[in-house]
Structures are given as C-alpha cells and as structure tokens.
Design an enzyme around this catalytic site. Structure first.
Site, mmCIF file in Angstrom:
data_model
loop_
_atom_site.group_PDB
_atom_site.id
_atom_site.type_symbol
_atom_site.label_atom_id
_atom_site.label_comp_id
_atom_site.label_asym_id
_atom_site.label_seq_id
_atom_site.Cartn_x
_atom_site.Cartn_y
_atom_site.Cartn_z
ATOM 1 N N LYS A 168 -9.370 -0.513 -5.665
ATOM 2 C CA LYS A 168 -9.373 0.172 -4.375
ATOM 3 C C LYS A 168 -10.722 0.808 -4.097
ATOM 4 O O LYS A 168 -11.227 1.590 -4.901
ATOM 5 C CB LYS A 168 -8.283 1.254 -4.385
ATOM 6 C CG LYS A 168 -8.220 2.107 -3.130
ATOM 7 C CD LYS A 168 -7.758 1.301 -1.923
ATOM 8 C CE LYS A 168 -7.928 2.110 -0.635
ATOM 9 N NZ LYS A 168 -6.668 2.535 -0.069
ATOM 10 N N HIS B 236 -4.351 -0.781 5.951
ATOM 11 C CA HIS B 236 -3.877 0.038 7.078
ATOM 12 C C HIS B 236 -4.795 -0.073 8.293
ATOM 13 O O HIS B 236 -5.372 0.903 8.748
ATOM 14 C CB HIS B 236 -3.667 1.501 6.684
ATOM 15 C CG HIS B 236 -4.718 2.118 5.801
ATOM 16 N ND1 HIS B 236 -6.048 2.043 6.071
ATOM 17 C CD2 HIS B 236 -4.603 2.829 4.658
ATOM 18 C CE1 HIS B 236 -6.719 2.689 5.139
ATOM 19 N NE2 HIS B 236 -5.862 3.168 4.261
ATOM 20 N N ASP C 74 1.559 2.607 3.513
ATOM 21 C CA ASP C 74 0.712 3.797 3.349
ATOM 22 C C ASP C 74 1.564 5.056 3.399
ATOM 23 O O ASP C 74 1.089 6.110 3.825
ATOM 24 C CB ASP C 74 -0.399 3.834 4.411
ATOM 25 C CG ASP C 74 -1.500 4.815 4.060
ATOM 26 O OD1 ASP C 74 -1.564 5.256 2.896
ATOM 27 O OD2 ASP C 74 -2.290 5.151 4.965
ATOM 28 N N ARG D 131 2.084 9.433 -5.825
ATOM 29 C CA ARG D 131 1.683 10.702 -6.463
ATOM 30 C C ARG D 131 2.135 10.721 -7.925
ATOM 31 O O ARG D 131 2.292 9.701 -8.552
ATOM 32 C CB ARG D 131 2.231 11.929 -5.703
ATOM 33 C CG ARG D 131 2.096 11.878 -4.185
ATOM 34 C CD ARG D 131 0.678 11.762 -3.698
ATOM 35 N NE ARG D 131 0.585 11.967 -2.255
ATOM 36 C CZ ARG D 131 -0.389 11.497 -1.498
ATOM 37 N NH1 ARG D 131 -1.358 10.768 -2.005
ATOM 38 N NH2 ARG D 131 -0.418 11.744 -0.204
ATOM 39 N N HIS E 53 -10.334 1.006 1.961
ATOM 40 C CA HIS E 53 -10.095 2.024 2.985
ATOM 41 C C HIS E 53 -11.268 1.886 3.951
ATOM 42 O O HIS E 53 -12.369 2.337 3.671
ATOM 43 C CB HIS E 53 -10.038 3.438 2.391
ATOM 44 C CG HIS E 53 -9.730 4.463 3.450
ATOM 45 N ND1 HIS E 53 -8.507 5.084 3.554
ATOM 46 C CD2 HIS E 53 -10.476 4.922 4.479
ATOM 47 C CE1 HIS E 53 -8.518 5.883 4.617
ATOM 48 N NE2 HIS E 53 -9.707 5.812 5.187
ATOM 49 N N HIS F 297 0.879 -1.194 0.000
ATOM 50 C CA HIS F 297 0.000 0.000 0.000
ATOM 51 C C HIS F 297 0.908 1.233 0.000
ATOM 52 O O HIS F 297 1.499 1.582 1.017
ATOM 53 C CB HIS F 297 -0.906 0.023 1.234
ATOM 54 C CG HIS F 297 -1.811 1.212 1.284
ATOM 55 N ND1 HIS F 297 -3.171 1.102 1.510
ATOM 56 C CD2 HIS F 297 -1.591 2.535 1.141
ATOM 57 C CE1 HIS F 297 -3.722 2.302 1.499
ATOM 58 N NE2 HIS F 297 -2.778 3.203 1.290
ATOM 59 N N HIS G 89 1.590 5.357 -1.704
ATOM 60 C CA HIS G 89 1.206 6.534 -2.492
ATOM 61 C C HIS G 89 2.466 7.139 -3.118
ATOM 62 O O HIS G 89 3.362 7.576 -2.397
ATOM 63 C CB HIS G 89 0.538 7.590 -1.606
ATOM 64 C CG HIS G 89 -0.722 7.101 -0.978
ATOM 65 N ND1 HIS G 89 -1.951 7.235 -1.574
ATOM 66 C CD2 HIS G 89 -0.936 6.438 0.196
ATOM 67 C CE1 HIS G 89 -2.881 6.695 -0.795
ATOM 68 N NE2 HIS G 89 -2.285 6.199 0.282
HETATM 69 C C1 NCD Z 1 -3.489 8.998 2.125
HETATM 70 C C2 NCD Z 1 -3.047 10.050 1.103
HETATM 71 O O1 NCD Z 1 -2.462 11.055 1.507
HETATM 72 O O2 NCD Z 1 -3.273 9.848 -0.092
HETATM 73 N N1 NCD Z 1 -3.495 9.594 3.426
HETATM 74 C C3 NCD Z 1 -3.421 8.954 4.609
HETATM 75 O O3 NCD Z 1 -3.566 9.596 5.641
HETATM 76 N N2 NCD Z 1 -3.184 7.672 4.676
HETATM 77 C C4 NCD Z 1 -4.814 8.428 1.754
HETATM 78 C C5 NCD Z 1 -5.168 7.190 2.515
HETATM 79 O O4 NCD Z 1 -4.600 6.117 2.299
HETATM 80 O O5 NCD Z 1 -6.060 7.269 3.367
HETATM 81 ZN ZN ZN Z 2 -3.140 5.126 1.720
#
Ligand code: NCD
Ligand code: ZN
Length: 347
Positions: free
Chosen positions: A100, A175, A248, A18, A137, A14, A16
């Site tokens: 997702k 998460h 995450d 961007r 989520h 998991h 991110h």
């Molecule tokens: C994540 C994000 O910033 O994209 N933020 C987070 O607090 N984990 C989104 C998510 O996974 O909830």
């Molecule tokens: Zn996330």
C-alpha cells in the site's frame, strides 16, 4: 412475490479493521457477508514488514467469532525504508497480497508514507517482477493543491509517471472519487484496476456540507461534485472488470468523528451489501452486482471466485440497521445512506 438475488460470496478489496477492541467489534460486521478482504496496514505503528503482517493476521483470526469464516488478505505499508527482499519473501510465502502506497500525510495514519518516490524505486521494480500489486491512496499532499483536486493531480504527477517508469507494475487505484480517475482506468489496457466504495456511490460533497456539517460523511478522498458520483456509478455498474468493490469501511469512534478536528472515514461494513443492491437496482444493473462485488476483484488478484454464495432478499419494510456498533473503545456510527433500504443481506 419476494425478489431475491444470489451472488458468489463477496470480497472487500479495501478494508480497515484496526486492532484490539475495535478489531473485535468490527470484524464480525465484515465477516457476516464477506469471505475475504484486503486489510489496510495503517495501524499505529504501521504494518511495514512481513513479520508484522503475519502477527497482525494472527490477531485478526483470533478475533474472529466461533463459527464465522473469513480470510484476511494482508498488505504491507510502503515506506522509504521498505526492503524489497522482505516484500518478495512475504509475497512468496503467500502471506501478502499487495503493498500500500500512502503519500506521506495524505490520510489517517499516513505519516510514515512516501515523500520521495525515488526512494521506493527498487521496491516497485521488485513488485513488477514478481507480480505483486501496488494499492495507491491517490491524492497528492501539496499544500497548494485544493483538496477536491488532489486525486486528479495525483494521476498526472505521481501515478502515471510511476506506471510509465515501472512497466509491468500492477496497480489498484483505490477508492476512486472522480470522473478523472474512472476515465484514466478506462483508458488503460492492462495492469490497472480500481476500487470504488459504497459511500462514494451514494453521497456527493453536498451531503457533507449542506445544512450543517456531517462528520460521519467525511472521509478521504473526500466526496466530490455530483458529476463525479454519477461517473462512479456508471463505472461500478458498467460490468467492466477493471472496477471492483473496496468499501474502505474505516471505523472511528464517535468522539473522534464529532470533534473540532474530526477523523476521516465512513463505517459501512454493516450495511454495504444492502446499499449496493439498492444502488445497482436504481441503475437497472442488479445483474452487474456479482461482477463488481464478487468476481472482478478475485480476477485482478488472481484468486478464485468464492464457491459460496450470498443471497439478498428484497423485503416490504425497510431493513433496520443498527445506528451504531459498540466497541470497547466507544461507539462507531454506521453509515446512514439517508434513504430507506429494502434489500436484506441476511445474517
Ligand atoms: C481511512 C482510515 O480511517 O484509516 N480513512 C478514510 O477516510 N478513508 C484511511 C484511508 O483509506 O484514507
Ligand atoms: Zn482506506
């Protein structure tokens, strides 16, 4: 005597990354230690079709520095307009490894998520048929539900009903932050796994709120009471194959975090493996780190465990992690565990 620990090259289930300048800055932080990662689709606009996922995958590979190896495992963002045939084709081609589910409004960039679950029924049934996992989520968004209860209520009101009505649907509870979630996973015999982040093994809600508000510890789902952190530690270090690492790691620039309305997300890619070695050693479970970070995730997703390795070395002096990663969009603060860490993951 130097202590070392060698595990199969880990994966992040998991993540991110961007896009654009931020992708460029954070991708090496993950690729340094991780072979693969499940890439979250919550871009603006979100990655909602196979074609968008294929294009995003190309941008990730193009951002990878020369000499680094990394395989992005793509996901689709489920909306009420998602076409089951597009999902099936993206899965059949090998491109997409999961879909997702964001309840609409649950977290960062989730406005296009699901409000009426009846409208995604056909997609979920197709996914159960083809064996494509749903990553959730797991928080309800009802205004009358306290933010600290939103995960537990999601299990009762959304997750369990979806699983009951869609036999064979494989689900990853992402998460997880509560004992309730860990207990639910442990009670289910098949088709269910859960990811746990590094930071939820380290902080509880006091870290966010006591002695002044700490925006860099704010993420969603928000860290809960200490009893929940301890339950997550027990689950992660148990050796149970249903739990695996999903960091995450979620970069936001400092101005976006240190704000009157700060973004949710902790950036842990840089020091995650060192922190995990620290946590697993504290729990007397260093022998379980390979399972959690390198083996259980591939087993759930039906992929081979990496044939490469990562060696962690325990050194005498604390490892000096950068306080921030610079990006073209601005600085991103690296998660500070609040204690010295002696395990060096190299690179
Ligand atoms: C994540 C994000 O910033 O994209 N933020 C987070 O607090 N984990 C989104 C998510 O996974 O909830
Ligand atoms: Zn996330």
């Amino acid at each position: 005597m130097t202590q070392t620990l060698t595990i199969p090259r880990p994966d992040d289930w998991h993540l991110h990354l961007r896009d654009g300048a931020m992708l460029q800055a954070v991708l090496p932080e993950t690729a340094r230690h991780f072979g693969r990662a499940i890439i979250m689709p919550n871009l603006v606009p979100p990655v909602v079709t196979g074609a968008l996922a294929a294009a995003y995958r190309e941008r990730i590979l193009a951002a990878l520095p020369e000499g680094m190896a990394f395989e992005p495992l793509m996901t689709l963002y489920l909306t009420e307009d998602t076409d089951p045939a597009d999902v099936a084709a993206a899965h059949a081609s090998g491109l997409v490894k999961a879909v997702k589910l964001y309840p609409a409004g649950a977290t960062t960039n989730s406005a296009s998520g699901v409000t009426n679950f009846d409208n995604v029924r056909a997609v979920l049934e197709k996914m159960a048929e083809i064996g494509l996992p749903l990553c959730t989520h797991g928080e309800v968004t009802d205004h009358d539900i306290d933010i600290f209860d939103r995960e537990a209520v999601f299990i009762d009101r959304v997750l369990d009903p979806i699983r009951q009505s869609t036999p064979g649907l494989r689900v990853v509870m992402e998460h997880i932050t509560t004992k309730n979630a860990a207990d639910y996973v442990a009670s289910q015999e098949q088709d269910l796994g859960a990811t746990i982040t590094t930071h939820h093994l380290i902080i509880n809600r006091n870290h966010i709120l006591v002695g002044g508000i700490k925006p860099h510890y704010y993420c969603l789902p928000v860290a809960k009471r200490e009893e929940h952190r301890l339950a997550l530690r027990a689950a992660a270090t148990s050796g149970d194959k249903r739990y695996f690492l999903g960091t995450d790691s979620a970069p936001h620039t400092d101005p976006n975090k240190e704000s009157a309305c700060g973004c949710a997300g902790c950036f842990t890619a840089t020091n995650t493996m060192s922190l995990l070695a620290h946590v697993f050693e504290e729990e007397g479970a260093l022998d379980k780190l390979a399972g959690f970070a390198s083996e259980n995730g591939p087993a759930f997703y039906g992929l081979p465990v990496s044939s490469e390795t990562l060696t962690l070395t325990k050194q005498d002096a604390p490892v000096a992690f950068p306080e921030k990663i610079e990006s073209g969009d601005g600085p991103v603060t690296v998660f500070d565990p609040g204690f010295p860490v002696f395990w060096n993951a190299g690179g």
